[in-house]
Design a protein around this motif. Structure first.
Motif, mmCIF file in Angstrom:
data_model
loop_
_atom_site.group_PDB
_atom_site.id
_atom_site.type_symbol
_atom_site.label_atom_id
_atom_site.label_comp_id
_atom_site.label_asym_id
_atom_site.label_seq_id
_atom_site.Cartn_x
_atom_site.Cartn_y
_atom_site.Cartn_z
ATOM 1 N N UNK A 466 48.245 53.581 48.140
ATOM 2 C CA UNK A 466 46.846 53.559 48.580
ATOM 3 C C UNK A 466 46.744 53.124 50.046
ATOM 4 N N UNK A 467 47.518 52.115 50.414
ATOM 5 C CA UNK A 467 47.476 51.613 51.789
ATOM 6 C C UNK A 467 47.953 52.662 52.792
ATOM 7 N N UNK A 468 48.923 53.472 52.386
ATOM 8 C CA UNK A 468 49.514 54.450 53.308
ATOM 9 C C UNK A 468 49.050 55.873 53.012
ATOM 10 N N UNK A 469 47.872 56.011 52.426
ATOM 11 C CA UNK A 469 47.384 57.334 52.045
ATOM 12 C C UNK A 469 47.338 58.295 53.227
ATOM 13 N N UNK A 470 46.941 57.788 54.401
ATOM 14 C CA UNK A 470 46.846 58.651 55.579
ATOM 15 C C UNK A 470 48.225 59.161 56.003
ATOM 16 N N UNK A 471 49.251 58.357 55.790
ATOM 17 C CA UNK A 471 50.592 58.777 56.177
ATOM 18 C C UNK A 471 51.049 59.992 55.377
ATOM 19 N N UNK A 472 50.697 60.010 54.085
ATOM 20 C CA UNK A 472 51.152 61.110 53.229
ATOM 21 C C UNK A 472 50.380 62.398 53.487
ATOM 22 N N UNK A 473 49.335 62.313 54.298
ATOM 23 C CA UNK A 473 48.613 63.508 54.717
ATOM 24 C C UNK A 473 48.946 63.874 56.163
ATOM 25 N N UNK A 474 49.910 63.148 56.743
ATOM 26 C CA UNK A 474 50.233 63.356 58.146
ATOM 27 C C UNK A 474 51.468 64.219 58.359
ATOM 28 N N UNK A 475 52.203 63.889 59.409
ATOM 29 C CA UNK A 475 53.382 64.669 59.786
ATOM 30 C C UNK A 475 54.534 64.420 58.813
ATOM 31 N N UNK A 476 55.602 65.207 58.969
ATOM 32 C CA UNK A 476 56.774 65.034 58.119
ATOM 33 C C UNK A 476 57.365 63.640 58.313
ATOM 34 N N UNK A 477 57.406 63.186 59.558
ATOM 35 C CA UNK A 477 57.938 61.859 59.844
ATOM 36 C C UNK A 477 57.131 60.759 59.168
ATOM 37 N N UNK A 478 55.799 60.874 59.223
ATOM 38 C CA UNK A 478 54.953 59.878 58.573
ATOM 39 C C UNK A 478 55.143 59.895 57.053
ATOM 40 N N UNK A 479 55.221 61.090 56.493
ATOM 41 C CA UNK A 479 55.416 61.193 55.040
ATOM 42 C C UNK A 479 56.752 60.584 54.627
ATOM 43 N N UNK A 480 57.775 60.831 55.436
ATOM 44 C CA UNK A 480 59.093 60.283 55.119
ATOM 45 C C UNK A 480 59.092 58.763 55.193
ATOM 46 N N UNK A 481 58.485 58.214 56.233
ATOM 47 C CA UNK A 481 58.394 56.762 56.363
ATOM 48 C C UNK A 481 57.591 56.158 55.217
ATOM 49 N N UNK A 482 56.524 56.833 54.823
ATOM 50 C CA UNK A 482 55.722 56.354 53.706
ATOM 51 C C UNK A 482 56.523 56.315 52.415
ATOM 52 N N UNK A 483 57.330 57.331 52.192
ATOM 53 C CA UNK A 483 58.158 57.367 50.989
ATOM 54 C C UNK A 483 59.198 56.260 51.008
ATOM 55 N N UNK A 484 59.810 56.025 52.180
ATOM 56 C CA UNK A 484 60.775 54.932 52.309
ATOM 57 C C UNK A 484 60.112 53.594 51.994
ATOM 58 N N UNK A 485 58.866 53.432 52.445
ATOM 59 C CA UNK A 485 58.131 52.195 52.162
ATOM 60 C C UNK A 485 57.873 52.048 50.662
ATOM 61 N N UNK A 486 57.502 53.138 50.012
ATOM 62 C CA UNK A 486 57.276 53.095 48.565
ATOM 63 C C UNK A 486 58.542 52.671 47.826
ATOM 64 N N UNK A 487 59.632 53.357 48.142
ATOM 65 C CA UNK A 487 60.897 53.080 47.462
ATOM 66 C C UNK A 487 61.371 51.661 47.752
#
Length: 520
Positions: A466-487
């Motif tokens: 929820x906190x990083x919702x904008x990241x998962x709608x952003x660039x590939x780099x942002x989505x990747x960083x968001x996934x790393x944060x989740x994991x």
């Protein structure tokens, strides 16, 4: 046998293959998208894979390993075991060649029998499906022989080659995607031929490893020796029964061809992610414990065999339960990061995520089946697990017939997950009934603590998402960083809670970190 070390070796090498598999799937999604050509390739590759699981795995390998292991002398003498393997190869290879020839010739009729009208009434799609499946089908010969040689190596506690071999198939397929990136039928044909190349490479690796282990198998004329007859008496009833399972899988293929274009791709991607923990944990532990249980039973040590299964459940659930929660909670971001891009749209990723979240609900059951079934196989009881599988999967097929038009694609992963839980429960009840295994208090308490830690991890992942919702709608780099944060956040929460609550055996973690060695 060091169960944790053996399971870690198999799982670690399988991880290499799975990483390559994900790389392949990521490139495949971007090059092929959820197109008709992508669907046809998946269908064409699935058919020999289904028969491989029937002829080269399942009842065959589970019957072969105990018989081979019992022929290894106490002093490590391999003469009797080698003779048995040669006799089996002499019958197995001609049968595979004959089956392949029959299917290649009859492929148009096979496609008509298995695919729905949406495919067969399209002349171009029908022709391409027949051609591509004729190209991929001889893979059955190579990969089934890989199962034979893998059984030999696993019986000798040489797990490296058998666990690493699947990586070679992924290398071949990835090479085809990179060398022929046009997409459409051109790329699908290149991948079909790469399947054969991958099969040859896998077989070569396992044959070389077997020779280095001191077993250079000769080619003998087929003959029904006492050893072969013993194996057939074990596996034929189970194989015939297991045929129902693979018929049900053909039903699932049929149902998928009834769904809108792209459904095969969504189902394949979800299954790929679901298979990762299953292969790394369930299959690795199941492969490692079968020879150990067989040896204990052969020596009349039933309690030791039960202890091996208990330890296997503890270790497998330690990793499977959090994997299940993580996949269900974060299916959307995972699919977005891995597959969205190129010809694979955001809508495609969302549908794949929905399928994954439902399919993952059955993941602990899939792993438990891998751990519980060896309790029957090691006792030469091949029928019981197969009968259970037949019944539960028949229920799934019936559910698909009833609800596929109303529910759509979700019914396929849902029925699969429910069938897996019924299967695992039935296996456990029968093991308890026969006095072979029982969930002891220490194990039950540890599983409850693992679940509590996993739920806390799931809540953490949901909050970070929820906190990083904008990241998962952003660039590939942002989505990747968001996934790393989740994991990262989820893993820290789970293992900290598991460590301090007693949900895990701390000695096991130290073994996995290669600091200590404790025999199972």
């Amino acid at each position: 046998m060091n169960l944790v070390k053996a399971g870690g070796t198999i799982g670690g090498l399988t991880l290499v293959s799975r990483i390559l598999g994900f790389a392949r799937e990521m490139v495949f999604a971007r090059v092929m998208g959820a197109s008709a050509a992508a669907e046809v390739f998946i269908w064409a590759f699935q058919l020999p894979n289904l028969l491989r699981r029937l002829l080269g795995e399942g009842a065959f390998s589970q019957g072969f390993v105990p018989l081979f292991a019992r022929r290894i002398g106490k002093d490590g003498d391999l003469a009797e075991a080698k003779k048995f393997a040669e006799e089996v190869q002499a019958v197995f290879l001609p049968a595979l060649i004959l089956i392949t020839i029959v299917f290649v010739i009859a492929m148009p009729a096979v496609v008509v029998a298995v695919a729905s009208e949406r495919w067969t009434e399209d002349p171009e799609k029908f022709r391409f499906t027949v051609f591509l499946t004729q190209v991929t089908f001889p893979y059955l010969i190579f990969i089934s022989l890989v199962s034979l040689f893998s059984g030999i190596l696993n019986s000798m506690s040489r797990f490296f080659a058998a666990a690493f071999a699947p990586a070679l198939l992924n290398v071949a397929l990835l090479a085809a995607l990179l060398l022929v990136p046009q997409g459409g039928q051109q790329t699908a044909v290149a991948m079909a031929w790469a399947v054969l190349v991958g099969g040859v490479l896998q077989l070569a690796l396992c044959v070389i490893a077997t020779r280095r282990a001191g077993l250079a198998l000769r080619f003998l004329p087929p003959r029904m020796t006492p050893g072969v007859k013993e194996l057939l008496l074990l596996i034929l009833p189970a194989t015939i029964g297991a045929g129902g399972y693979y018929i049900s899988q053909l039903f699932y293929a049929y149902f998928a061809t009834r769904l809108p274009e792209g459904s095969f791709v969504y189902l394949s991607q979800a299954d790929r992610l679901n298979q990762l923990p299953l292969a790394l944990i369930g299959s690795a532990i199941g492969t490692a414990i079968l020879p150990a249980i067989s040896r204990h039973i052969g020596l009349g040590e039933d309690q030791q065999a039960s202890n091996v299964q208990g330890r296997a459940i503890e270790l497998s659930m330690l990793l499977t339960i959090p994997a299940t929660i993580a996949l269900m909670v974060s299916a959307g971001p995972i699919m977005t990061v891995l597959f969205e891009g190129g010809r694979f749209t955001a809508e495609d990723a969302a549908t794949s995520a929905l399928v994954l979240s439902v399919l993952a609900a059955g993941l602990p059951a899939y792993v438990l089946i891998k751990v519980l079934a060896p309790g029957f196989y090691a006792r030469k009881n091949m029928k019981t697990p197969v009968i259970i599988t037949l019944v539960t999967l028949a229920l799934g097929v019936i559910a698909n017939f009833i609800w596929i038009d109303d529910i759509g694609i979700v019914i396929l992963p849902l029925s699969t997950a429910v069938a897996a839980w019924l299967n695992a429960l039935a296996l456990y009840v029968l093991l308890v009934r026969d006095g072979y295994f029982r969930l002891e208090g220490w194990l039950g308490a540890r599983l409850v603590k693992q679940l509590a830690a996993a739920l806390a991890m799931g809540a953490t992942i949901w909050g970070v998402e929820l906190l990083l919702a904008d990241w998962f709608a952003g660039s590939i780099g942002q989505r990747l960083l968001g996934t790393v944060a989740l994991v990262g956040a989820g893993s820290i929460v789970y293992f900290v809670i598991a460590w301090f609550s007693g949900a895990m055996d701390k000695e096991d973690l130290l073994i996995l970190l290669r600091r200590k060695k404790v025999e199972a």
